[in-house]
Structures are given as C-alpha cells and as structure tokens.
Design an enzyme around this catalytic site. Structure first.
Site, PDB file in Angstrom:
ATOM      1  N   ASP A 152       0.711  -0.983   0.073  1.00 41.97           N
ATOM      2  CA  ASP A 152       0.199   0.074  -0.186  1.00 41.97           C
ATOM      3  C   ASP A 152       0.330   1.529   0.155  1.00 41.97           C
ATOM      4  O   ASP A 152       2.257   1.328   0.637  1.00 41.97           O
ATOM      5  CB  ASP A 152      -1.143   0.247   1.190  1.00 41.97           C
TER       6      ASP A 152
ATOM      7  N   HIS B  41      -0.857   4.410  -0.247  1.00 45.00           N
ATOM      8  CA  HIS B  41      -2.316   5.408   0.428  1.00 45.00           C
ATOM      9  C   HIS B  41      -1.719   7.221   0.115  1.00 45.00           C
ATOM     10  O   HIS B  41      -1.539   7.862   1.317  1.00 45.00           O
ATOM     11  CB  HIS B  41      -2.471   5.264   1.250  1.00 45.00           C
TER      12      HIS B  41
ATOM     13  N   ASP C 181      -3.646   0.087  -3.934  1.00 43.86           N
ATOM     14  CA  ASP C 181      -3.963   1.385  -2.941  1.00 43.86           C
ATOM     15  C   ASP C 181      -2.760   2.674  -2.656  1.00 43.86           C
ATOM     16  O   ASP C 181      -2.291   2.315  -1.957  1.00 43.86           O
ATOM     17  CB  ASP C 181      -3.918   0.754  -1.192  1.00 43.86           C
TER      18      ASP C 181
ATOM     19  N   ASP D  39      -6.161   7.686  -1.008  1.00 39.15           N
ATOM     20  CA  ASP D  39      -6.859   7.985   0.516  1.00 39.15           C
ATOM     21  C   ASP D  39      -6.006   7.016   0.973  1.00 39.15           C
ATOM     22  O   ASP D  39      -4.821   7.656   1.247  1.00 39.15           O
ATOM     23  CB  ASP D  39      -7.676   6.383   0.221  1.00 39.15           C
ATOM     24  N   ARG D  40      -6.403   8.344   2.353  1.00 40.57           N
ATOM     25  CA  ARG D  40      -5.946   7.816   4.016  1.00 40.57           C
ATOM     26  C   ARG D  40      -5.466   9.094   3.707  1.00 40.57           C
ATOM     27  O   ARG D  40      -4.940  10.616   4.258  1.00 40.57           O
ATOM     28  CB  ARG D  40      -5.424   6.647   4.273  1.00 40.57           C
TER      29      ARG D  40
ATOM     30  N   ASN E 142      -8.452  -2.674  -2.792  1.00 40.27           N
ATOM     31  CA  ASN E 142      -9.684  -2.777  -2.769  1.00 40.27           C
ATOM     32  C   ASN E 142      -9.925  -0.737  -2.793  1.00 40.27           C
ATOM     33  O   ASN E 142     -11.684  -0.409  -2.705  1.00 40.27           O
ATOM     34  CB  ASN E 142     -10.196  -2.746  -1.480  1.00 40.27           C
ATOM     35  N   HIS E 143      -8.971   0.027  -2.409  1.00 41.90           N
ATOM     36  CA  HIS E 143      -9.507   1.468  -2.750  1.00 41.90           C
ATOM     37  C   HIS E 143      -9.487   2.142  -3.785  1.00 41.90           C
ATOM     38  O   HIS E 143      -9.498   3.159  -3.758  1.00 41.90           O
ATOM     39  CB  HIS E 143      -8.450   2.396  -1.624  1.00 41.90           C
TER      40      HIS E 143
ATOM     41  N   HIS F 158      -4.298  -8.330  -4.083  1.00 39.46           N
ATOM     42  CA  HIS F 158      -3.942  -6.359  -3.010  1.00 39.46           C
ATOM     43  C   HIS F 158      -4.286  -7.884  -1.520  1.00 39.46           C
ATOM     44  O   HIS F 158      -3.630  -7.818  -0.566  1.00 39.46           O
ATOM     45  CB  HIS F 158      -5.068  -5.637  -3.331  1.00 39.46           C
TER      46      HIS F 158
ATOM     47  N   ARG G 104     -13.550  -6.790   8.342  1.00 41.47           N
ATOM     48  CA  ARG G 104     -13.925  -5.168   7.585  1.00 41.47           C
ATOM     49  C   ARG G 104     -15.195  -5.475   6.755  1.00 41.47           C
ATOM     50  O   ARG G 104     -16.123  -3.698   6.622  1.00 41.47           O
ATOM     51  CB  ARG G 104     -13.156  -5.484   6.350  1.00 41.47           C
TER      52      ARG G 104
ATOM     53  N   HIS H 116      -2.143  -5.015   1.479  1.00 49.14           N
ATOM     54  CA  HIS H 116      -3.814  -4.770   2.468  1.00 49.14           C
ATOM     55  C   HIS H 116      -4.440  -4.302   4.235  1.00 49.14           C
ATOM     56  O   HIS H 116      -5.029  -3.547   4.250  1.00 49.14           O
ATOM     57  CB  HIS H 116      -4.643  -6.226   2.233  1.00 49.14           C
TER      58      HIS H 116
END
Length: 335
Positions: free
Chosen positions: A82, A84, A110, A113-114, A142-143, A192, A240, A267
């Site tokens: 990731d 991010h 990923d 995001d974040r 997944n993002h 991922h 999750r 992940h």
C-alpha cells in the site's frame, strides 16, 4: 508534510493551492507525451492540468486494456504494498528500491485515500506505467473504487485540488482496467487482498469480468478485500464487513492445487512492513510507513532476483527536507 520542490520553467505556482504544471500552448495542455521533463515535474509533487490528466489516463487505459487479469511478471522485480497517498514516502521508496526503469516494480494496489497526496501519487505511478509499461505493473486494490474513495479521502482531495469531480471520475473510471493479480516466475501469486471461496485456480481469476466497480461480494471483491487468518481454519466472515478471512488449510490447498509456492499480498498494516503467516506460505507487504501519519509502523518492499531469492528492504517515514537518507535496512530471506 514538506513543501513541493522547486518549480521548473514550465510551472506556474498557485498562491491559493498546490502547484499546477502548465505548458506553453493549448496543444500541450491536451497531450501527454511522456517526456523526461513531464516525469520530472510529477516527481516534484506538482499537479497536472485536468486536460493532461485525461490524456494520461487515456493512454494508460489503452495499455491496461491489453493486460490480462493475471499478469505474468519476470524477475528481477521489486514488490510494493500500500502507498495510500503518502507522496514523500513514495519518493523514499524509489530512493531505496531504485528509479524506474532501472528497477522493475510490481505494485499491489491502494495508491489513494488516507494520505494527503493521493492525486500526485496515482498520477506519477500512471505516468511511469505509460512511459515504461513493461517495467511497471499496477494491480487494483480495494481503494481503487468509486465507493471507497468517496469515504476515505480521494474524492474530497480531487474536489479540493481541481474544484470539481471530473478528475476523480477520470481516475476511478480508469481503476476498472487495473489487473487483479500477478504471477512472479510462475511461483508467487500476488494480489491486493487474498483468496476467495469462488476461486479454485489461477484460470478462474483470468475469467473474472474486471471492467466493473468492485462489487460487495464475489471473487473480485475477495481478491482485493480478504485477509489470512492466523489460527482459524476454513473460510470466515471478514470483520471489515466485506470479503472473507481464510485459514492456513485454505491457502495450503489453493497453493498445492495450483503448483504455487506462496501468496504475496498487501492490504494490512503490519508494524515491521512485512509479515509471514500460514507457515511462510502467505506474505503481507505494506509500503506506507507511519501509516496515516500516526501509526509508527515501518514500511517494506521486497526484491526478488533472477534466482528467486527474496530480500526485504525496510524503511521508516521519509526524512524531512535536509535530513540524510539513513532509514534503509535489508534482511535477506530464504530462496
């Protein structure tokens, strides 16, 4: 976070927002040429105009549309977890792992995001993919979805930096084209998230219809959302809220059935940047140090050489401007 780098002659700095790369003509504003100068602009954490984002994503889509769901990747290659939106840490990753195209990279998803610089991270990675498509492999996380990015920051960041949702839509439409998995030298399956009760073989992954938004269940969902379970057996419901958990018996059966040595995935934030489970059959690699700027974790990338020897390169958050690069530590693992 550190300020963006010095402007080139083609940059116009905004006094109210992030720097925006501009060109001398309207034609340059609508074309992505993939020049070294354009890459250098992005490496300085500058934004592209919306028209160039669209042109870049159009070129990336042409390349990704030709790629299989499961990419065949040759060693040597460096695997990354990731990112991010942590741009300075992405630069640290390249400092440690080597710049493209000198290093082949496999990113496990990923990218957004974040963190505060998701736009800059995904723009740079796509530019590198377009310039060196055989040296950079980008998988879907997944993002990389419309629903998740509206919750965890990427949508708001696009609105803040561009003033509308057009760039967010351009990127998220492109995310549908990202491959789902990769196979390194026929021995290491990479994705991922994890395994799926709907997937018995690698061929099953290649049969998935991937040009869609990540669904809330099914094989595509599981491959980007699922997690290994340390002690439990079989399949379980993920805490999750989507995807599954899978036990050692599940991974052992899948790997044996497909003649694969191990599964490598991302992940999950792990404090040392990497973590083996299921008797060293499942590996998690996480490449965002001090995740969310507060978790205090290390990051890691994994080098796989032409003899399939694996070396883990751990690193901490990127130093502030002016500090020396002294965060790398290498741990060689078994072949």
């Amino acid at each position: 976070m550190e300020p963006s780098g010095a402007a080139s002659s083609e940059l116009t700095k905004s006094t109210t927002g992030p720097s925006m790369a501009t060109g001398p003509s309207s034609e340059d504003q609508t074309l992505w040429r993939g020049t070294d100068d354009e890459i250098a602009i992005l490496m300085e954490r500058n934004l592209l105009p919306e028209t160039k984002v669209k042109a870049l994503c159009n070129k990336a889509r042409e390349i990704l549309a030709q790629e299989e769901n499961v990419m065949q990747v040759r060693a040597p290659v460096t695997l990354c977890g990731d990112i991010h939106g942590q741009f300075s840490d992405l630069m640290e990753l390249f400092e440690i792992g080597g710049k493209a195209p000198d290093t082949n990279y496999l990113f496990l998803g990923d990218y957004v995001d974040r963190g505060l610089f998701s736009v800059e991270c995904i723009t740079l990675l796509l530019a590198l993919k377009v310039k060196w498509p055989d040296r950079i492999t980008l998988l879907r996380g997944n993002h990389e979805s419309r629903q998740i990015t509206q919750v965890y920051g990427f949508y708001d960041e696009c609105m803040r930096k561009y003033g509308n949702a057009s760039v967010w839509k351009i990127f998220t439409d492109l995310f549908d084209y990202l491959p789902i998995a990769a196979m390194v030298e026929g021995q290491m399956l990479c994705c991922h998230g994890g395994l799926s009760p709907f997937v018995d073989s690698v061929d099953d992954i290649n049969r998935i219809e991937r040009l869609v938004e990540v669904p809330s269940n099914g094989p595509l969902c599981d491959l980007v959302w699922s997690d290994p379970q340390e002690w439990a057996k079989g399949w379980g419901s993920s805490p999750r809220g989507t995807g599954h958990t899978f036990g050692e018996d599940v991974s052992e059966e899948f790997l044996h059935h497909n003649g694969i040595e191990n599964l490598t995935r991302a992940h999950q934030m792990v404090m040392e940047g990497y973590h083996w489970t299921h008797q060293n059959k499942v590996l998690t690699v996480f490449s965002a140090p001090n995740y969310c700027y507060r978790c205090g974790n290390r990051a890691c990338i994994m080098e796989v050489d032409e003899h399939y020897r694996r070396t883990f390169l751990q690193f901490d958050r990127a130093p502030k401007r002016g500090e020396p690069y002294s965060t790398k530590s290498a741990l060689e693992y078994f072949a």
